[in-house]
Design a protein around this motif. Structure first.
Motif, short mmCIF file in Angstrom:
data_model
loop_
_atom_site.label_atom_id
_atom_site.label_comp_id
_atom_site.label_asym_id
_atom_site.label_seq_id
_atom_site.Cartn_x
_atom_site.Cartn_y
_atom_site.Cartn_z
N THR A 13 -0.65 32.62 14.17
CA THR A 13 -0.58 33.59 13.09
C THR A 13 0.91 33.38 12.25
OG1 THR A 13 -1.08 35.16 14.85
CG2 THR A 13 -0.60 36.14 12.73
N ILE A 14 2.17 33.01 12.79
CA ILE A 14 3.09 32.49 12.20
C ILE A 14 3.33 31.42 11.34
CG2 ILE A 14 5.75 32.41 12.56
CD1 ILE A 14 5.49 34.14 15.04
N TYR A 15 2.73 30.54 12.01
CA TYR A 15 2.88 28.85 11.26
C TYR A 15 1.71 28.49 10.32
CZ TYR A 15 6.48 29.38 14.84
OH TYR A 15 7.57 29.76 15.40
N GLY A 16 0.66 29.38 10.55
CA GLY A 16 -0.57 28.95 9.76
C GLY A 16 -1.60 27.80 10.13
N THR A 17 -1.24 27.43 11.49
CA THR A 17 -2.22 26.35 11.98
C THR A 17 -3.53 26.84 12.79
OG1 THR A 17 -1.02 26.04 14.06
CG2 THR A 17 -0.45 24.72 12.21
N GLN A 18 -4.47 26.11 12.92
CA GLN A 18 -5.78 26.70 13.44
C GLN A 18 -6.54 25.35 14.05
OE1 GLN A 18 -8.39 28.69 10.80
NE2 GLN A 18 -9.24 29.98 12.50
N TYR A 19 -7.02 25.56 15.23
CA TYR A 19 -7.87 24.75 15.71
C TYR A 19 -9.17 24.52 15.06
CZ TYR A 19 -4.93 24.07 20.19
OH TYR A 19 -3.98 23.90 21.30
N LYS A 20 -9.47 23.19 14.73
CA LYS A 20 -10.92 23.07 14.04
C LYS A 20 -11.81 22.56 15.16
CE LYS A 20 -8.78 24.37 10.28
NZ LYS A 20 -9.32 25.51 9.57
N TYR A 41 6.22 23.20 14.38
CA TYR A 41 4.96 23.87 14.35
C TYR A 41 3.79 23.85 13.25
CZ TYR A 41 6.97 26.04 18.70
OH TYR A 41 7.39 26.03 20.11
N SER A 42 3.90 22.49 12.85
CA SER A 42 3.25 22.33 11.42
C SER A 42 1.77 21.63 11.76
CB SER A 42 4.04 21.38 10.52
OG SER A 42 4.52 20.06 11.09
N TYR A 43 1.69 21.28 13.02
CA TYR A 43 0.18 20.95 13.47
C TYR A 43 -0.15 21.24 14.70
CZ TYR A 43 2.66 17.30 16.19
OH TYR A 43 3.31 16.81 17.33
N ILE A 44 -1.50 20.82 14.81
CA ILE A 44 -1.92 21.11 16.16
C ILE A 44 -2.01 19.84 17.12
CG2 ILE A 44 -4.12 21.46 17.50
CD1 ILE A 44 -3.22 24.12 16.21
N PRO A 45 -1.33 19.82 18.18
CA PRO A 45 -1.38 18.51 19.08
C PRO A 45 -2.88 18.29 19.64
CG PRO A 45 0.14 20.28 19.91
CD PRO A 45 -0.57 20.94 19.07
N LYS A 46 -2.79 16.87 19.48
CA LYS A 46 -4.53 16.39 19.70
C LYS A 46 -4.62 15.87 20.78
CE LYS A 46 -5.77 17.74 15.47
NZ LYS A 46 -4.56 18.07 14.87
N ASP A 47 -3.53 14.77 21.38
CA ASP A 47 -3.67 13.82 22.35
C ASP A 47 -3.11 14.71 23.68
OD1 ASP A 47 -4.93 11.85 20.81
OD2 ASP A 47 -2.76 11.46 20.15
N LEU A 48 -3.95 15.32 24.33
CA LEU A 48 -3.55 16.12 25.57
C LEU A 48 -3.98 15.29 26.76
CD1 LEU A 48 -5.15 19.48 24.25
CD2 LEU A 48 -2.71 18.70 23.92
N VAL A 49 -3.10 15.30 27.73
CA VAL A 49 -3.37 14.59 28.94
C VAL A 49 -3.34 15.70 30.03
CG1 VAL A 49 -2.53 12.65 30.53
CG2 VAL A 49 -2.29 12.52 28.14
N ARG A 50 -4.42 15.86 30.49
CA ARG A 50 -4.63 16.93 31.51
C ARG A 50 -3.81 16.57 32.67
NH1 ARG A 50 -8.70 20.50 31.77
NH2 ARG A 50 -6.85 21.45 33.23
#
Ligand code: PMP
Length: 382
Positions: free
Chosen positions: A171-178, A148-157
């Protein structure tokens, strides 16, 4: 006594006895977490004598006009700060964000329908589990394999899915959507668990169908959960669900269908007033960026510590970091910090290392004190 002697005496007294504005302890807890001092003071006054009524807020009926007015004022302050469009309702509920994990799908997925979820950590995973007992979940992105070290970007709906659910700050991993996922031009909408970054900066609420957040990080004490819901979604009636779990119940009764968490709402209101007084969400965003920027710079510079979070997805609210190697025990640094009044820096048990939660109410001086401790600790080893 001469003027110089008086000044000298004051200095000596202050040296031994800390002045009220000198903070000796900084609480880096992930939640419940530090609150603005003015909010705590407002809470104290409300407990003793709410709005000079001669009665403690703790003993007041939620039907009394001071409490009804308090709810209206809190809603108003939130709407002003977040610039909430008119076609949204503000709800003050109970049961924490965890109850929203169930309420969202119960209310918003039709029979035989589905929803898209992005898996960015333990809280997203819990939201997914709860949804699975109501409808079909399509996991359209996950960083699980990478810790969980990044936010996945390529989402296929998924075609026909009611909504996309995201956890805006992990909160736990320290990632946030920009940047939030873009929606296709269909009837679907975005749902966000913003428990750990609500009010950390300006937000375009109109991009979301529903936002929820437990108060106990950036707003107030535990016990109240904010829900911002687009009015057309609050009217949906897909299935027979318990009255308390229905959004329309709470909309119709202005969050007073049953006895609400009055005291928690009062503290939220004190926090909102404080936010307004320091320049609103634009003001706090600048402060937050500065605090987080300084801390990440130190993590990069310091030869003992490192971050495992992808640089572009780093949270400005929760900053986890670890030792570069395992020569030093985590406890040594934790105790070193504790002696300096830097409390609750232990990382979540699933991640280890350290985590500095630097929510809105953490003063810049707290971050400076942590950076100074990291530097002093480093100097012991080089
Ligand atoms: N979502 C997130 C992002 C959280 O950080 C937390 C609590 N730490 C929760 C949900 C669960 O919140 P609650 O305890 O209010 O149910």
């Amino acid at each position: 006594m001469t003027r110089t002697e008086v000044l000298l005496k004051i200095q000596v007294v202050n040296f031994h006895k800390k002045l009220p504005f000198m903070k000796s302890v900084y609480n880096f807890s992930a939640g419940p977490s530090c609150l603005p001092e003015v909010a705590i003071n407002g809470a104290k006054i409300a407990i003793e004598n709410f709005q000079k009524n001669g009665i403690s807020l703790l003993e007041m009926s939620h039907r009394s006009s001071p409490v009804v007015n308090l709810f209206a004022e809190t809603t108003d302050n939130l709407k002003t700060l977040l610039n909430v469009p008119d076609n949204y309702h503000i709800l003050w509920l109970q049961g924490g964000a965890s109850t929203q994990f169930s309420m969202v799908p119960m209310n918003l997925i039709p029979e035989n329908g589905s929803a898209d979820y992005v898996d960015t950590g333990a809280w997203s995973a819990k939201a997914i589990t709860e949804c699975q007992s109501v409808g079909k979940v399509n996991i359209i992105g996950s960083s699980r394999e990478a810790g969980y070290s990044y936010i996945p970007k390529d989402l296929v709906r998924t075609s026909g899915a009611s909504y996309i659910h995201i956890t805006s700050n992990n909160t736990i991993y320290g990632t946030q959507y920009k940047n939030y996922p873009a929606l296709d031009n269909d009837d679907s909408f975005l749902v966000a668990d913003m428990s750990s970054d609500i009010l950390s900066g300006p937000l375009d609420v109109s991009k979301f169908g529903l936002i929820y957040a437990g108060a106990q990080k950036n707003m107030g004490p535990a016990g109240v959960t904010l829900v911002i819901i687009r009015s057309d979604l609050a009217e949906i009636n897909y299935r027979n669900i318990p009255t308390m779990m229905r959004y329309s119940t709470h909309v119709l009764k202005d969050s007073m269908f049953n006895t609400p968490p009055v005291f928690a709402v009062c503290v939220v209101n004190e926090t909102l007033k404080w936010l307004k007084s320091i320049g609103g969400l634009n003001g706090i965003k600048q402060i937050n960026n500065k605090k987080a920027g300084k801390l990440y710079d130190e993590i990069e510079r310091n030869t003992l510590f490192k971050s495992h979070v992808s640089e572009k997805d780093r949270s400005i609210m929760n900053v986890p970091f670890i030792f570069c190697d395992n020569k030093i025990a985590d406890n040594e640094f934790l105790q070193f910090c504790d002696k300096r009044g830097l409390k609750t820096l232990k990382g979540h048990r699933s991640v280890g290392g350290f985590r500095a939660s630097i929510y809105n109410a953490m003063p810049g001086s707290g971050v400076d004190a942590l950076i100074a401790a990291m530097q002093e600790f480093e100097s012991r080893y080089i």
